[in-house]
Design an enzyme around this catalytic site. Structure first.
Site, short mmCIF file in Angstrom:
data_model
loop_
_atom_site.label_atom_id
_atom_site.label_comp_id
_atom_site.label_asym_id
_atom_site.label_seq_id
_atom_site.Cartn_x
_atom_site.Cartn_y
_atom_site.Cartn_z
N ARG A 59 44.81 -69.94 -37.73
CA ARG A 59 45.32 -68.57 -37.61
C ARG A 59 44.34 -67.57 -38.22
O ARG A 59 44.35 -66.40 -37.90
CB ARG A 59 46.72 -68.43 -38.23
CG ARG A 59 47.29 -67.01 -38.09
CD ARG A 59 48.81 -66.91 -38.20
NE ARG A 59 49.38 -67.79 -39.17
CZ ARG A 59 49.30 -67.63 -40.50
NH1 ARG A 59 48.69 -66.59 -41.01
NH2 ARG A 59 49.85 -68.52 -41.32
N TYR A 112 50.96 -49.20 -19.44
CA TYR A 112 51.58 -50.49 -19.15
C TYR A 112 53.02 -50.51 -19.68
O TYR A 112 53.28 -50.01 -20.78
CB TYR A 112 50.73 -51.58 -19.81
CG TYR A 112 51.21 -52.98 -19.54
CD1 TYR A 112 51.10 -53.55 -18.28
CD2 TYR A 112 51.78 -53.75 -20.55
CE1 TYR A 112 51.54 -54.83 -18.03
CE2 TYR A 112 52.21 -55.04 -20.31
CZ TYR A 112 52.09 -55.57 -19.05
OH TYR A 112 52.53 -56.84 -18.80
N ASP A 184 42.63 -49.28 -23.28
CA ASP A 184 43.04 -50.53 -22.63
C ASP A 184 42.17 -50.66 -21.38
O ASP A 184 42.35 -49.95 -20.40
CB ASP A 184 44.53 -50.46 -22.28
CG ASP A 184 45.05 -51.74 -21.62
OD1 ASP A 184 44.24 -52.46 -21.00
OD2 ASP A 184 46.25 -52.00 -21.70
N LYS A 209 44.13 -61.23 -17.35
CA LYS A 209 43.80 -60.69 -16.03
C LYS A 209 42.36 -61.06 -15.63
O LYS A 209 42.09 -62.22 -15.45
CB LYS A 209 44.06 -59.18 -16.03
CG LYS A 209 45.36 -58.76 -16.76
CD LYS A 209 46.62 -59.20 -16.06
CE LYS A 209 47.90 -59.08 -16.90
NZ LYS A 209 48.17 -57.79 -17.48
C1 LIG Z 1 49.09 -57.20 -18.49
C2 LIG Z 1 48.70 -55.99 -19.21
C3 LIG Z 1 48.94 -55.84 -20.58
C4 LIG Z 1 49.69 -56.88 -21.39
O1 LIG Z 1 48.99 -58.06 -21.49
P1 LIG Z 1 49.68 -59.52 -21.64
O2 LIG Z 1 48.51 -60.44 -21.66
O3 LIG Z 1 50.60 -59.71 -20.49
O4 LIG Z 1 50.42 -59.49 -22.94
C5 LIG Z 1 48.49 -54.68 -21.20
N1 LIG Z 1 47.87 -53.70 -20.49
C6 LIG Z 1 47.64 -53.81 -19.18
C7 LIG Z 1 46.94 -52.71 -18.47
C8 LIG Z 1 48.04 -54.95 -18.49
O5 LIG Z 1 47.82 -55.04 -17.18
#
Ligand SMILES: *Cc1c(COP(=O)(O)O)cnc(C)c1O
Length: 394
Positions: A59, A112, A184, A209
């Site tokens: 961790r 998001y 982000d 993603k």
């Molecule tokens: C999917 C997503 C998140 C969250 O990510 P997780 O891996 O599902 O926790 C945050 N921001 C954007 C733009 C996303 O597409």
């Protein structure tokens, strides 16, 4: 290990790893271990005190995870990186770290769904205020920034309407006031957009993603300055504990190697899909930053290498028409997430953005007949044929 800084397509394969320190292993080894053995009591004491480098417990750090973090820092032009068990673990670790009760977060108009949920939770539990801003003029931004604004949080392209925020404009205003800018960067990946190179302070990814790229991992990443990330590692990462598993980090290292090749294909397929839908009589609006008619096309040219792999559009008709359309698709799957080899489509108003109240959703231009498509890596002809046959049926 190579000495000089190489090009992006080389760094995705080599950065942060030297096989010589790992028995010559070509591929970074998977250290699937929860804990690490100390030679003796004093060594354990020194490691806990931070007087000696070395691993303690996964961790707090893990060698496989560290290779991923070092590679991502190079790719995003940051000083350091931290990996998390999900994108939301990364978002929450950063936002909780940057704010305290009574602070304010200025957020891009459209975010998001779960990030919206987190802002609401932090407001209800800790009285941290938030506002949404279009961030399209210095004058407006200066009015929206408050004395207690602790951070500016940007998503660009904005999910799911694909509007863009101009980094140069926001950074200029934020820097004058000493407010950190958090981005982000999930929708672009560092191959298409590097916010730190434009002066932003912190970059977050849902690595689930494009970074992973294969739809088999949920993970998150934060890239930024060494000092800030040290603080996150010692507080919100260590004590809230949303860390990544070594195996997932290993899979991300594997996925990353093909990021440029995959992104080129995602972008090409998205562009083909856009061209097909743009003139289709059953499509109303289309949201794609590579559209010369898109309101933020000039920003796209300024800060993105390519317009990305995402296309959103409204079907002429109602929510039910949109739902019927996706039910007729055969190759394209109905699923949330994005950046996978499979082309995916989802209905934001009832899925990813369902938690956002209807009036807020409308302000974000998330209409009930809006669909968001993530272009996969299939032959574009097959994707278009599938869209065509489903459109014929509605
Ligand atoms: C999917 C997503 C998140 C969250 O990510 P997780 O891996 O599902 O926790 C945050 N921001 C954007 C733009 C996303 O597409």
């Amino acid at each position: 290990m190579k000495q000089k800084k190489a090009r992006f397509d080389t760094e995705v394969i080599h950065a942060g790893y030297d096989g010589k320190s790992h028995l010559g292993s070509l591929v970074p080894p998977l250290y699937q271990s929860s804990t690490f053995i100390f030679d003796n009591a004093v060594q354990g004491e020194r490691r806990f005190a931070g007087e000696e480098a070395g691993y303690i417990y996964s961790r707090l750090g893990n060698p496989t995870v560290k290779i991923l973090e070092d590679r991502m820092a190079v790719l995003e032009h940051g000083e350091a990186a931290l990996a998390f068990g999900s994108g939301m673990a990364a978002v929450s670790a950063v936002l909780v770290s940057l704010t305290k009760t009574g602070d304010h977060i200025l957020c891009s108009q459209g975010v998001y769904g779960c990030t919206f949920g987190l802002l609401k939770l932090m407001n209800e539990k800790y009285k941290i205020e938030y506002n949404f801003s279009k961030m399209n003029s210095v004058e407006a931004l200066e009015k929206e920034i408050k004395p207690n604004t602790a951070c500016i949080y940007i998503e660009t392209p904005i999910n799911p309407t694909m509007k863009l925020v101009d980094f140069e404009l926001v950074v200029k205003t934020a820097k004058e006031k000493g407010i950190p800018v958090v981005v982000d960067n999930t929708f672009s990946s560092p191959y298409l957009q590097r916010p730190i190179a434009h002066g932003c302070d912190v970059v977050i990814h849902s690595a689930t993603k494009y970074i992973c790229g294969h739809g088999d991992v949920v993970a998150g990443l934060v890239i930024g300055k060494q000092e800030f990330l040290k603080k996150v590692a010692k507080t919100t990462q260590k004590d809230i504990g949303g860390v990544i598993s070594p195996f997932d980090a290993w899979l991300l290292l594997r996925g990353l190697k093909t990021l440029p090749i995959r992104m080129d294909r995602h972008c090409e397929n998205a562009s083909r899909i856009f061209q097909f839908l743009k003139t289709h009589p059953k499509i109303d609006k289309i949201y794609y930053p590579g559209d010369p008619d898109h309101e933020d096309y000039e920003i796209m040219k300024k800060q993105m290498e390519q317009p990305g792999g995402m296309v959103s559009f409204t079907i002429k008709g109602t929510k039910e028409t949109a739902q019927q359309f996706i039910n007729h698709l055969q190759l394209i799957h109905i699923a949330v997430s994005l950046g996978d080899p499979e082309t995916l489509i989802q209905h934001p108003a009832s899925m990813t953005h369902a938690v956002i109240p209807a009036d807020e959703r409308r302000k974000m231009e998330i209409e009930d007949n809006l669909l968001r498509l993530s272009a996969g890596l299939e032959a574009w002809e097959d994707i278009l044929e599938d869209l065509e046959q489903a459109l014929e049926k509605i």
